[in-house]
Design an enzyme around this catalytic site. Structure first.
Site, mmCIF file in Angstrom:
data_model
loop_
_atom_site.group_PDB
_atom_site.id
_atom_site.type_symbol
_atom_site.label_atom_id
_atom_site.label_comp_id
_atom_site.label_asym_id
_atom_site.label_seq_id
_atom_site.Cartn_x
_atom_site.Cartn_y
_atom_site.Cartn_z
ATOM 1 N N GLU A 47 0.813 -1.206 0.000
ATOM 2 C CA GLU A 47 0.000 0.000 0.000
ATOM 3 C C GLU A 47 0.852 1.264 0.000
ATOM 4 O OE1 GLU A 47 -2.872 -3.034 1.573
ATOM 5 O OE2 GLU A 47 -1.019 -2.322 2.484
ATOM 6 N N THR A 48 0.315 2.285 -0.630
ATOM 7 C CA THR A 48 0.844 3.645 -0.600
ATOM 8 C C THR A 48 -0.312 4.560 -0.226
ATOM 9 O OG1 THR A 48 2.495 3.175 -2.316
ATOM 10 C CG2 THR A 48 1.930 5.479 -1.956
#
Length: 276
Positions: A47-48
């Site tokens: 995830e970002t």
């Protein structure tokens, strides 16, 4: 192009490089959805996140969460990692609680010492897994159908199916092909062990499966299920990531009113700026 503050935070570990990293763009204002997705695809982490001004007055900040392929309404380790990075950037915030706004709604986090915990969000799908799917899951995991103690949809946004196996040793031995399911498996350690359960998380990635090192949303769903059914008692510690050479620890507690809190340590490993 704009230069934006950036951090990469290791979550569910106080020791760098032993937990699950999340990339945090601390000023996502002005970025389009397409640009955010492109950056998340480039970082190639599970995830970002992108921090934005809140829309809801009760929130301290808003966050959008992306995998390399899609946006998520909620995810656990990005929630803790983003809050950790936001607090480092906003030392004037001295309250013990932080309110994060995301697509899933308002998520309250609390801090005790250096550890952050989020209130487990309600499940959007909470129902038993039918027998046909349990047989399929057993085949995916490479275990006998009798080896599945129980299975339940515990979806708080990402789409998890929770699978309880006989013990932690069995969990660590599994080598699945997740196909089109997001599977979270758990098995208990013997009574008196430092950790109550071993957890692993798998989701499809092309023609194979990807294993997430340490997964907050899954642990939140497992906690709601396993505490409610009396299989675990709070507080407890879950271990995750051992199969990948990590040493994630998830700390689960429950208030007197029944609210479940999912917590962990976090440490910033990379600080700088990103062009976007």
């Amino acid at each position: 192009m704009t230069s934006r503050p950036f951090a990469q935070v290791d979550v569910f570990s106080a020791v760098p490089y032993r937990g699950n990293p999340v990339a945090v763009v601390l000023d996502g204002d002005g970025l389009t959805t397409e640009q955010m997705q492109r950056i998340a695809n480039w970082t190639n982490l599970s995830e970002t996140t992108f921090v934005l001004p809140p829309i809801t007055p009760a929130a301290d900040y808003r966050v959008r969460i992306f995998t390399p392929a899609e946006e998520l309404p909620f995810a656990g380790h990005p929630t803790i990692g983003t809050c950790h990075a936001w607090l480092e950037r906003n030392p004037q915030h001295t309250a013990d609680t932080v309110v994060q706004e995301c697509e899933a709604g308002l998520i309250t986090l609390r801090r005790t010492g250096g550890r952050l915990a989020f209130a487990a969000p309600p499940l959007v799908r909470d129902e038993p897994v039918d027998e046909e799917l349990q047989v399929r899951i057993a085949r995916i995991l490479g275990v006998d159908r009798a080896g599945i103690v129980d299975a339940r949809w515990i979806d708080n946004g990402p789409g998890w199916v929770g699978v309880l196996l006989e013990d932690a040793k069995t969990v660590l031995a599994v080598d699945p092909n997740a196909e089109d399911l997001k599977l979270g498996i758990a098995g208990p350690y013997p009574a008196g062990s430092p950790e109550a359960i071993e957890v692993r998380a798998f989701f499809p990635a092309g023609r194979t499966s990807f294993e997430d090192p340490v997964t907050g949303s899954l642990n939140a769903g497992l906690a709601l299920w396993l505490l409610r059914t009396g299989r675990l008692q709070a507080p407890y510690v879950a271990s995750q990531g051992a199969a990948l050479g990590r040493a994630g620890r998830v700390y689960v507690d429950q208030d007197a009113d029944g609210a479940v809190w999912v917590g962990g340590d976090a440490v910033t490993c990379v600080e700088g700026r990103i062009e976007g």
